[in-house]
Design a protein around this motif. Structure first.
Motif, PDB file in Angstrom:
ATOM      1  N   MET A  83      -7.512   3.067   0.591  1.00  0.00           N
ATOM      2  CA  MET A  83      -7.377   2.802   1.865  1.00  0.00           C
ATOM      3  C   MET A  83      -7.152   4.226   2.458  1.00  0.00           C
ATOM      4  O   MET A  83      -6.956   5.172   1.910  1.00  0.00           O
ATOM      5  N   ILE A 102      -6.526   1.240   9.683  1.00  0.00           N
ATOM      6  CA  ILE A 102      -6.700   1.072   8.434  1.00  0.00           C
ATOM      7  C   ILE A 102      -7.867   0.542   7.879  1.00  0.00           C
ATOM      8  O   ILE A 102      -8.577  -0.503   8.227  1.00  0.00           O
ATOM      9  N   LEU A 133      -9.627  -0.666   4.578  1.00  0.00           N
ATOM     10  CA  LEU A 133      -9.730  -0.804   2.908  1.00  0.00           C
ATOM     11  C   LEU A 133     -10.783  -1.131   2.307  1.00  0.00           C
ATOM     12  O   LEU A 133     -11.602  -1.867   2.569  1.00  0.00           O
ATOM     13  N   TRP A 177      -3.572   2.992  15.312  1.00  0.00           N
ATOM     14  CA  TRP A 177      -3.920   3.188  14.312  1.00  0.00           C
ATOM     15  C   TRP A 177      -4.971   2.213  13.802  1.00  0.00           C
ATOM     16  O   TRP A 177      -5.353   1.226  14.242  1.00  0.00           O
ATOM     17  N   VAL A 184      -5.835   5.752   6.512  1.00  0.00           N
ATOM     18  CA  VAL A 184      -5.259   5.484   7.637  1.00  0.00           C
ATOM     19  C   VAL A 184      -5.274   6.332   8.679  1.00  0.00           C
ATOM     20  O   VAL A 184      -5.044   7.653   8.350  1.00  0.00           O
ATOM     21  N   CYS A 194       0.936  -1.115  -0.006  1.00  0.00           N
ATOM     22  CA  CYS A 194       0.027  -0.125   0.196  1.00  0.00           C
ATOM     23  C   CYS A 194       0.738   1.191   0.139  1.00  0.00           C
ATOM     24  O   CYS A 194       2.089   1.332   0.612  1.00  0.00           O
ATOM     25  N   CYS A 201      -3.802   0.281  -2.419  1.00  0.00           N
ATOM     26  CA  CYS A 201      -3.188  -0.832  -2.250  1.00  0.00           C
ATOM     27  C   CYS A 201      -3.251  -1.603  -3.651  1.00  0.00           C
ATOM     28  O   CYS A 201      -4.288  -1.731  -4.374  1.00  0.00           O
TER      29      CYS A 201
END
Length: 128
Positions: free
Chosen positions: A108, A99, A101, A97, A110, A30, A125
């Motif tokens: 994505m 993510i 997707l 964190w 984040v 990614c 990605c």
């Protein structure tokens, strides 16, 4: 211009991307392409990922449940799969964190946050 279009089409034909590529069954690489740097009480600042310390590429290994950059690997502590997206969460260097997707496009988002603020990264990605 025509040569760029032909090259792009050749790559697209040579390596087709399928929705199942982003369902958690394949390893992904990614690339974040845009970042936002946000702090409490201030406007978010638009930046390049490298300007906020984000890696140029991250690898997601669903089998090992890890997210890796060039310097460190973080375990995925939580993974949720819905009809349209995968959500992965973990911690690293005092940040939490997440993510998100997209299972169809591979796009994505984040987020990395701590008590002082956070970063939002946007990217895409592709399967390894």
């Amino acid at each position: 211009m025509l040569s760029v279009l032909c090259a792009t089409l050749a790559v697209a034909v040579a390596s087709p991307v399928f929705a199942s590529d982003f369902d958690g069954s394949k390893r992904l690489i990614c690339a974040p392409v845009q970042a936002m740097d946000c702090a409490l009480g201030e406007d978010c600042l638009k930046a390049l990922p490298e300007e906020v310390g984000a890696p140029a590429f991250m690898r997601i290994d669903f089998e090992k449940k890890t997210v890796s950059g060039p310097q460190r690997t973080s375990p995925v502590q939580f993974l949720e799969k819905s009809e349209k997206q995968l959500l992965l969460q973990g911690t690293e260097l005092g940040y939490a964190w997440t993510i998100a997707l997209d299972q169809v496009s591979g796009k994505m988002m984040v987020t990395l946050v701590d008590r002082d603020g956070g970063f939002v990264l946007f990217g895409s990605c592709t399967p390894l």
